[in-house]
Design an enzyme around this catalytic site. Structure first.
Site, PDB file in Angstrom:
ATOM      1  N   TYR A 157      84.978  53.634  18.176  1.00 33.85           N
ATOM      2  CA  TYR A 157      84.094  52.622  17.569  1.00 33.85           C
ATOM      3  C   TYR A 157      84.569  51.218  17.957  1.00 33.85           C
ATOM      4  CZ  TYR A 157      81.763  50.041  13.744  1.00 33.85           C
ATOM      5  OH  TYR A 157      81.018  49.159  13.001  1.00 33.85           O
ATOM      6  N   SER A 167      81.884  43.517  14.696  1.00 32.05           N
ATOM      7  CA  SER A 167      82.562  43.925  13.452  1.00 32.05           C
ATOM      8  C   SER A 167      83.962  43.325  13.464  1.00 32.05           C
ATOM      9  CB  SER A 167      82.677  45.446  13.455  1.00 32.05           C
ATOM     10  OG  SER A 167      83.556  45.905  12.457  1.00 32.05           O
TER      11      SER A 167
HETATM   12  N1  NAD Z   1      78.606  48.741   7.096  1.00 27.97           N
HETATM   13  C1  NAD Z   1      79.707  48.083   7.409  1.00 27.97           C
HETATM   14  O1  NAD Z   1      80.654  47.969   6.612  1.00 27.97           O
HETATM   15  C2  NAD Z   1      79.805  47.410   8.756  1.00 27.97           C
HETATM   16  C3  NAD Z   1      80.913  46.602   9.020  1.00 27.97           C
HETATM   17  C4  NAD Z   1      81.003  45.974  10.264  1.00 27.97           C
HETATM   18  C5  NAD Z   1      79.993  46.135  11.205  1.00 27.97           C
HETATM   19  N2  NAD Z   1      78.941  46.948  10.917  1.00 27.97           N
HETATM   20  C6  NAD Z   1      77.899  47.090  11.948  1.00 27.97           C
HETATM   21  O2  NAD Z   1      76.652  46.783  11.362  1.00 27.97           O
HETATM   22  C7  NAD Z   1      75.613  47.530  11.994  1.00 27.97           C
HETATM   23  C8  NAD Z   1      74.763  48.220  10.956  1.00 27.97           C
HETATM   24  O3  NAD Z   1      75.584  49.085  10.175  1.00 27.97           O
HETATM   25  P1  NAD Z   1      75.031  49.809   8.869  1.00 27.97           P
HETATM   26  O4  NAD Z   1      76.125  49.846   7.887  1.00 27.97           O
HETATM   27  O5  NAD Z   1      73.722  49.227   8.499  1.00 27.97           O
HETATM   28  O6  NAD Z   1      74.831  51.305   9.439  1.00 27.97           O
HETATM   29  P2  NAD Z   1      73.679  52.366   9.108  1.00 27.97           P
HETATM   30  O7  NAD Z   1      74.185  53.688   9.558  1.00 27.97           O
HETATM   31  O8  NAD Z   1      73.215  52.195   7.697  1.00 27.97           O
HETATM   32  O9  NAD Z   1      72.499  51.895  10.064  1.00 27.97           O
HETATM   33  C9  NAD Z   1      72.468  52.169  11.432  1.00 27.97           C
HETATM   34  C10 NAD Z   1      71.036  52.501  11.796  1.00 27.97           C
HETATM   35  O10 NAD Z   1      70.966  52.705  13.210  1.00 27.97           O
HETATM   36  C11 NAD Z   1      70.031  53.727  13.449  1.00 27.97           C
HETATM   37  N3  NAD Z   1      70.248  54.330  14.763  1.00 27.97           N
HETATM   38  C12 NAD Z   1      71.310  55.082  15.171  1.00 27.97           C
HETATM   39  N4  NAD Z   1      71.104  55.548  16.416  1.00 27.97           N
HETATM   40  C13 NAD Z   1      69.904  55.062  16.809  1.00 27.97           C
HETATM   41  C14 NAD Z   1      69.113  55.226  17.992  1.00 27.97           C
HETATM   42  N5  NAD Z   1      69.525  55.983  19.013  1.00 27.97           N
HETATM   43  N6  NAD Z   1      67.917  54.601  18.064  1.00 27.97           N
HETATM   44  C15 NAD Z   1      67.474  53.853  17.017  1.00 27.97           C
HETATM   45  N7  NAD Z   1      68.150  53.696  15.865  1.00 27.97           N
HETATM   46  C16 NAD Z   1      69.343  54.292  15.767  1.00 27.97           C
HETATM   47  C17 NAD Z   1      70.251  54.733  12.316  1.00 27.97           C
HETATM   48  O11 NAD Z   1      69.135  55.586  12.129  1.00 27.97           O
HETATM   49  C18 NAD Z   1      70.522  53.795  11.131  1.00 27.97           C
HETATM   50  O12 NAD Z   1      69.341  53.539  10.392  1.00 27.97           O
HETATM   51  C19 NAD Z   1      76.301  48.472  12.974  1.00 27.97           C
HETATM   52  O13 NAD Z   1      76.221  47.930  14.262  1.00 27.97           O
HETATM   53  C20 NAD Z   1      77.746  48.495  12.485  1.00 27.97           C
HETATM   54  O14 NAD Z   1      78.632  48.754  13.544  1.00 27.97           O
HETATM   55  C21 NAD Z   1      78.814  47.587   9.721  1.00 27.97           C
END
Ligand code: NAD
Length: 247
Positions: free
Chosen positions: A147, A134
């Site tokens: 985080y 990120s």
């Molecule tokens: N959304 C943003 O703005 C953003 C920005 C930078 C980085 N990210 C990164 O992108 C990635 C995805 O983010 P997102 O926005 O899709 O989040 P999200 O919360 O929509 O998706 C995360 C998923 O991980 C699953 N998960 C959590 N714990 C788990 C476990 N123990 N076993 C299996 N699955 C598990 C959840 O059920 C969820 O479906 C993450 O790594 C996040 O750090 C997101």
């Protein structure tokens, strides 16, 4: 993109916004995609042509079983996208339990996934691992350090694995999104009683392009890293942040 047709892909957090968008794009490119998530939603996965496995990535036995099932049912996976994460946003007030939860999913979970998918890549003779870091893996942000630490760690794991796995023709890179307009963003505004439009304006202003990213813009970057078009990229960070870090 070159070389994606018929590639077998595992995406953790595959029912989350960015994992799902990545799955959708990779199917459009001709891949066979297995979405791993702790949640179960066969219909949601089917709607974009993916298969779904309910897997808790804190449990190595579940990971091992699911990876073997993918191999038996679809074939050896040669792309792993580590997207699953949890979001405990704390600073020096974090408890030992907070740290355990964060590291078990965001770092240990990603590592155990690689442990069980890399043998399939070695067998196939090639592979691409894409770890979700990120912009939080580059800079400090208020009350984000739990985080932030895990997202810096993924950049470290990426460099280590790229070093260890290059001899097997396995590339390892991170993708580093800026703020993406996701359901998690909308829901967290609702939970905190904040005005969604107002918060969107504030988040948009942090990016040179004046907006938050779209989920499909992350899906296309993941597809690029998975493809042969990225064949000379390993141990790198792909920043997709609308200019957030350039400010
Ligand atoms: N959304 C943003 O703005 C953003 C920005 C930078 C980085 N990210 C990164 O992108 C990635 C995805 O983010 P997102 O926005 O899709 O989040 P999200 O919360 O929509 O998706 C995360 C998923 O991980 C699953 N998960 C959590 N714990 C788990 C476990 N123990 N076993 C299996 N699955 C598990 C959840 O059920 C969820 O479906 C993450 O790594 C996040 O750090 C997101």
């Amino acid at each position: 993109m070159r070389g994606l047709k018929d590639k077998i892909v595992i995406i953790t957090g595959g029912l989350g916004d960015l994992g799902y968008a990545s799955g959708k794009r990779l199917v459009e490119e001709g891949c066979h995609v297995a979405l791993f998530d702790q949640k179960a939603d066969l219909e949601k996965a089917k709607a974009i042509g993916c298969q779904s496995w309910q897997v808790d990535i804190t449990d190595e036995a579940q990971i091992e079983k699911a990876c073997l099932e993918v191999k038996e049912k679809i074939g050896p996976a040669t792309v792993l996208v580590n997207s699953a994460a949890i979001f405990i946003l704390k600073s020096i007030d974090a408890t030992p339990e907070d740290w355990d939860k964060m590291t078990r999913v965001n770092i240990r979970g990603a590592s155990l996934m690689a442990k069980h998918v890399v043998p399939q890549m070695k067998e196939a003779g090639h592979g691409s691992i894409i770890n979700f870091s990120s912009v939080s893996g580059f800079v400090g942000q208020p009350n984000f350090s739990t985080y932030t630490a895990t997202k810096f760690a993924l950049r470290g794991l990426t460099r280590g694995w790229a070093t260890d796995l290059s001899e097997f023709n396995i590339r390892v890179n991170t993708i580093c999104p800026g703020y993406i307009y996701t359901s998690a963003f909308v829901n967290s505004c609702k939970d905190l009683g904040l005005d969604i439009e107002e918060e969107n304006k504030k988040a948009s202003a942090m990016h040179l392009l004046g907006r938050q990213g779209k989920t499909e813009e992350i899906g296309s970057a993941v597809a690029f890293l998975a493809s042969d078009d990225a064949s000379f990229m390993t141990g790198s960070d792909m920043v997709v942040d609308g200019g957030y870090l350039a400010r």
